[in-house]
Motif scaffolding. Structure first.
Motif, PDB file in Angstrom:
ATOM      1  N   HIS A  48      -2.355   1.988  -4.814  1.00 46.27           N
ATOM      2  CA  HIS A  48      -2.007   3.394  -4.617  1.00 46.27           C
ATOM      3  C   HIS A  48      -3.264   4.162  -4.266  1.00 46.27           C
ATOM      4  O   HIS A  48      -4.232   4.183  -5.039  1.00 46.27           O
ATOM      5  N   ASP A  49      -3.271   4.795  -3.109  1.00 42.53           N
ATOM      6  CA  ASP A  49      -4.404   5.609  -2.670  1.00 42.53           C
ATOM      7  C   ASP A  49      -4.157   7.048  -3.115  1.00 42.53           C
ATOM      8  O   ASP A  49      -3.180   7.671  -2.698  1.00 42.53           O
ATOM      9  N   ASN A  50      -5.054   7.571  -3.952  1.00 43.36           N
ATOM     10  CA  ASN A  50      -4.838   8.877  -4.580  1.00 43.36           C
ATOM     11  C   ASN A  50      -5.941   9.866  -4.187  1.00 43.36           C
ATOM     12  O   ASN A  50      -6.395  10.669  -5.005  1.00 43.36           O
ATOM     13  N   ALA A  51      -6.349   9.832  -2.931  1.00 37.31           N
ATOM     14  CA  ALA A  51      -7.504  10.615  -2.489  1.00 37.31           C
ATOM     15  C   ALA A  51      -7.266  12.120  -2.519  1.00 37.31           C
ATOM     16  O   ALA A  51      -8.231  12.891  -2.531  1.00 37.31           O
ATOM     17  N   LYS A  57       4.950  24.328   5.888  1.00 41.59           N
ATOM     18  CA  LYS A  57       3.665  24.319   5.206  1.00 41.59           C
ATOM     19  C   LYS A  57       3.571  23.082   4.298  1.00 41.59           C
ATOM     20  O   LYS A  57       4.489  22.804   3.533  1.00 41.59           O
ATOM     21  N   PRO A  58       2.465  22.361   4.376  1.00 46.32           N
ATOM     22  CA  PRO A  58       2.312  21.193   3.490  1.00 46.32           C
ATOM     23  C   PRO A  58       2.130  21.618   2.043  1.00 46.32           C
ATOM     24  O   PRO A  58       1.543  22.653   1.751  1.00 46.32           O
ATOM     25  N   LYS A  59       2.634  20.791   1.151  1.00 47.67           N
ATOM     26  CA  LYS A  59       2.484  21.040  -0.275  1.00 47.67           C
ATOM     27  C   LYS A  59       1.169  20.488  -0.820  1.00 47.67           C
ATOM     28  O   LYS A  59       0.773  20.821  -1.942  1.00 47.67           O
ATOM     29  N   ALA A  60       0.511  19.639  -0.019  1.00 49.41           N
ATOM     30  CA  ALA A  60      -0.700  18.980  -0.510  1.00 49.41           C
ATOM     31  C   ALA A  60      -1.498  18.426   0.674  1.00 49.41           C
ATOM     32  O   ALA A  60      -1.055  18.476   1.823  1.00 49.41           O
ATOM     33  N   THR A  61      -2.661  17.902   0.370  1.00 50.70           N
ATOM     34  CA  THR A  61      -3.632  17.286   1.279  1.00 50.70           C
ATOM     35  C   THR A  61      -4.390  18.350   2.066  1.00 50.70           C
ATOM     36  O   THR A  61      -4.206  19.546   1.860  1.00 50.70           O
ATOM     37  N   MET A  62      -5.218  17.882   2.993  1.00 50.45           N
ATOM     38  CA  MET A  62      -5.979  18.773   3.870  1.00 50.45           C
ATOM     39  C   MET A  62      -5.461  18.676   5.300  1.00 50.45           C
ATOM     40  O   MET A  62      -6.191  18.894   6.253  1.00 50.45           O
ATOM     41  N   PHE A  63      -4.169  18.346   5.427  1.00 55.09           N
ATOM     42  CA  PHE A  63      -3.562  18.129   6.734  1.00 55.09           C
ATOM     43  C   PHE A  63      -2.273  18.925   6.900  1.00 55.09           C
ATOM     44  O   PHE A  63      -1.662  19.354   5.918  1.00 55.09           O
ATOM     45  N   LEU A  94       0.838  -1.187   0.000  1.00 54.28           N
ATOM     46  CA  LEU A  94       0.000   0.000   0.000  1.00 54.28           C
ATOM     47  C   LEU A  94       0.876   1.240   0.000  1.00 54.28           C
ATOM     48  O   LEU A  94       1.808   1.360   0.805  1.00 54.28           O
ATOM     49  N   VAL A  95       0.559   2.158  -0.910  1.00 52.70           N
ATOM     50  CA  VAL A  95       1.321   3.390  -1.085  1.00 52.70           C
ATOM     51  C   VAL A  95       0.326   4.519  -1.279  1.00 52.70           C
ATOM     52  O   VAL A  95      -0.744   4.311  -1.867  1.00 52.70           O
ATOM     53  N   SER A  96       0.668   5.720  -0.814  1.00 55.42           N
ATOM     54  CA  SER A  96      -0.241   6.853  -0.993  1.00 55.42           C
ATOM     55  C   SER A  96       0.527   8.163  -1.032  1.00 55.42           C
ATOM     56  O   SER A  96       1.137   8.549  -0.048  1.00 55.42           O
ATOM     57  N   TYR A  97       0.484   8.811  -2.184  1.00 51.62           N
ATOM     58  CA  TYR A  97       1.012  10.172  -2.343  1.00 51.62           C
ATOM     59  C   TYR A  97       0.072  10.932  -3.272  1.00 51.62           C
ATOM     60  O   TYR A  97      -0.318  10.370  -4.300  1.00 51.62           O
ATOM     61  N   PRO A  98      -0.319  12.157  -2.898  1.00 48.73           N
ATOM     62  CA  PRO A  98      -0.006  12.925  -1.695  1.00 48.73           C
ATOM     63  C   PRO A  98      -0.399  12.134  -0.441  1.00 48.73           C
ATOM     64  O   PRO A  98      -1.450  11.512  -0.401  1.00 48.73           O
ATOM     65  N   ASN A  99       0.479  12.229   0.553  1.00 51.71           N
ATOM     66  CA  ASN A  99       0.436  11.297   1.660  1.00 51.71           C
ATOM     67  C   ASN A  99      -0.320  11.833   2.869  1.00 51.71           C
ATOM     68  O   ASN A  99      -0.170  12.987   3.262  1.00 51.71           O
ATOM     69  N   PRO A 103      -0.379  10.703   6.753  1.00 51.24           N
ATOM     70  CA  PRO A 103      -0.458  12.040   7.335  1.00 51.24           C
ATOM     71  C   PRO A 103       0.674  13.001   6.959  1.00 51.24           C
ATOM     72  O   PRO A 103       0.594  14.179   7.288  1.00 51.24           O
ATOM     73  N   THR A 104       1.737  12.544   6.287  1.00 51.86           N
ATOM     74  CA  THR A 104       2.937  13.385   6.173  1.00 51.86           C
ATOM     75  C   THR A 104       2.796  14.516   5.161  1.00 51.86           C
ATOM     76  O   THR A 104       3.631  15.415   5.143  1.00 51.86           O
ATOM     77  N   THR A 105       1.804  14.444   4.287  1.00 51.61           N
ATOM     78  CA  THR A 105       1.483  15.439   3.252  1.00 51.61           C
ATOM     79  C   THR A 105       2.479  15.449   2.093  1.00 51.61           C
ATOM     80  O   THR A 105       2.433  16.330   1.253  1.00 51.61           O
ATOM     81  N   ALA A 106       3.387  14.480   2.023  1.00 51.34           N
ATOM     82  CA  ALA A 106       4.436  14.471   1.006  1.00 51.34           C
ATOM     83  C   ALA A 106       3.882  14.157  -0.382  1.00 51.34           C
ATOM     84  O   ALA A 106       2.898  13.425  -0.539  1.00 51.34           O
ATOM     85  N   LEU A 107       4.564  14.699  -1.393  1.00 51.90           N
ATOM     86  CA  LEU A 107       4.339  14.363  -2.799  1.00 51.90           C
ATOM     87  C   LEU A 107       5.511  13.524  -3.294  1.00 51.90           C
ATOM     88  O   LEU A 107       6.659  13.776  -2.924  1.00 51.90           O
ATOM     89  N   ALA A 108       5.222  12.535  -4.137  1.00 49.58           N
ATOM     90  CA  ALA A 108       6.292  11.671  -4.646  1.00 49.58           C
ATOM     91  C   ALA A 108       6.696  12.094  -6.053  1.00 49.58           C
ATOM     92  O   ALA A 108       5.845  12.449  -6.872  1.00 49.58           O
ATOM     93  N   PRO A 109       7.992  12.037  -6.364  1.00 50.35           N
ATOM     94  CA  PRO A 109       8.453  12.367  -7.726  1.00 50.35           C
ATOM     95  C   PRO A 109       8.173  11.222  -8.694  1.00 50.35           C
ATOM     96  O   PRO A 109       7.930  10.083  -8.280  1.00 50.35           O
ATOM     97  N   ALA A 110       8.249  11.516  -9.981  1.00 45.71           N
ATOM     98  CA  ALA A 110       8.022  10.500 -11.004  1.00 45.71           C
ATOM     99  C   ALA A 110       8.983   9.330 -10.845  1.00 45.71           C
ATOM    100  O   ALA A 110       8.617   8.167 -11.067  1.00 45.71           O
ATOM    101  N   SER A 111      10.214   9.621 -10.443  1.00 43.08           N
ATOM    102  CA  SER A 111      11.209   8.557 -10.309  1.00 43.08           C
ATOM    103  C   SER A 111      10.780   7.499  -9.297  1.00 43.08           C
ATOM    104  O   SER A 111      11.085   6.304  -9.461  1.00 43.08           O
ATOM    105  N   PHE A 112      10.063   7.916  -8.252  1.00 42.38           N
ATOM    106  CA  PHE A 112       9.611   6.936  -7.260  1.00 42.38           C
ATOM    107  C   PHE A 112       8.644   5.943  -7.896  1.00 42.38           C
ATOM    108  O   PHE A 112       8.748   4.723  -7.677  1.00 42.38           O
TER     109      PHE A 112
END
Length: 389
Positions: free
Chosen positions: A202-205, A316-322, A169-174, A176-185
């Motif tokens: 992959h959870d893409n909510a 400041k988070p780059k994404a999510t609502m957290f 299981l993988v999720s980005y934007p993540n 609770p950490t709010t991280a975004l993953a690069p294409a390379s990942f």
């Protein structure tokens, strides 16, 4: 009475615990700003509400749905093509979920047998681990480290664990950490999954809650992704349909069909008026998505700028609502800090330890209150003197 041994794996869910804490404070007459549960307070756009209302008024829609309508699957395929550039077979590569939570709780039952290994991020949204635990799987945590930008390092997974794993299981934007993953990942992830024959979920909510002009796509847009896995998506946050419970599993045909078969033995499908509302959401005017994203970005700025001004340094988070916040140095325990923050300020947050072992030392704020309530919370924290020790 005798109960299932599997229940020994579970305690009371963290959000139920937080709700009880909130009730106690409210019973004492204290104002509570609840920033714990990610429950959106931004309603759906009017055209979505209208579609739901019209369908609810139609007496023919109160039969069992049994399964998804072809219209819903076609709408999802159109949405994924327009929004993510991903081509889906609506008949075989789409199935609805009664919210992503339901899908995450059940999909492991269609993949993992008792004792099979499931790879789970740490920290992660709790049901990422709870779902495999229901299936009796063995969890192997994949650390998401701050020094790596909270991106999973696949090289840290021991080869013997990878060979034994059935699901990752993988999720980005993540969350609770709010991280975004690069294409390379994602390219490395697909190669890793092929090497070890692991199914990827992959959870893409949060792909539409990305700030500062950035853009986020879909795991399935990468070459080979559909060969190894599926993506979950949700209408809860983007379209304000949280209580309606609408999500989707899309991608690999075999995975989707197994989950569809499992669900056919568990429920009678999504209420037809909610299917109509979902279609209206993903095929109608999309300006509401930008409005919602901008609202969360403003809330992020108010909260983070305010906490930084009080001496609590938060990125400041780059994404999510957290907002994922490292505890101030004078507070070593997340659960104790969350309890003290509530008692002294009336502000309720989720302790990071609720998201797995690596979550200790952090708390998560959910941006689910308007700017006025955010400012009330900041003023209450300032008056408490908690950070002046």
């Amino acid at each position: 009475m005798k109960f299932a041994k599997r229940m020994d794996r579970f305690g009371t869910g963290i959000f139920s615990v937080l709700l009880e804490m909130k009730k106690q404070q409210l019973a004492q007459g204290q104002h509570v700003v609840d920033l714990s549960v990610g429950t959106p307070n931004i309603p759906p756009a009017q055209h979505i509400i209208d579609a739901l209302g019209q369908a609810v008024a139609d007496q023919r829609n109160y039969i069992y749905a049994i399964s998804d309508t072809a219209e819903l699957h076609e709408a999802v395929a159109t949405w994924y093509q327009r929004r993510y550039g991903v081509t889906l077979d609506p008949q075989h590569e789409v199935v609805s979920l009664l919210g992503s939570q339901e899908g995450l709780a059940h999909i492991s039952l269609s993949i993992a047998d008792e004792g099979d290994v499931v790879l789970v991020p740490d920290p992660c949204y709790p049901v990422f681990g709870d779902g495999p635990a229901i299936a009796g799987a063995t969890l192997h945590y994949m650390p998401q480290r701050r020094e790596n930008g909270y991106i999973i390092d696949l090289k840290e997974i021991p080869p013997e664990v990878a060979r034994a794993a059935k699901l990752m299981l993988v999720s980005y934007p993540n969350n609770p950490t709010t991280a975004l993953a690069p294409a390379s990942f994602y390219q490395e992830l697909i190669a890793f999954a092929k090497q070890y024959e692991i199914i990827i979920l992959h959870d893409n909510a949060y792909s539409d809650l990305v700030f500062d002009g950035a853009h986020c796509g879909s795991f399935l847009a990468y070459e080979g992704a559909k060969e190894v896995g599926v993506e979950f998506n949700s209408l809860s946050k983007t379209y304000g349909l949280a209580g309606a419970r609408v999500g989707f599993c899309v991608g690999n045909r075999q995975v989707v069909e197994k989950l569809t078969t499992l669900k056919s033995n568990m429920d009678y499908g999504m209420f037809l008026p909610i299917q109509k509302a979902a279609i209206a959401a993903i095929t109608g005017d999309q300006s509401c998505v930008a409005v919602t994203r901008q609202a969360y970005e403003r809330r992020r700025d108010v909260l983070c700028d305010g906490l930084n001004a009080l001496g609590w340094q938060i990125e400041k988070p780059k994404a999510t609502m957290f907002v994922w916040a490292k505890l101030p140095p004078q507070f070593p325990n997340a659960q104790q800090f969350a309890a003290e923050l509530l008692q002294r300020t009336g502000v309720l947050v989720t302790p990071g330890s609720a998201f797995g072992p690596a979550g200790e030392g952090h708390v998560r704020f959910a941006l689910v209150q308007d700017e006025q309530e955010m400012r009330w919370a900041l003023n209450s924290i300032a008056q408490s003197g908690m950070f002046s020790k």
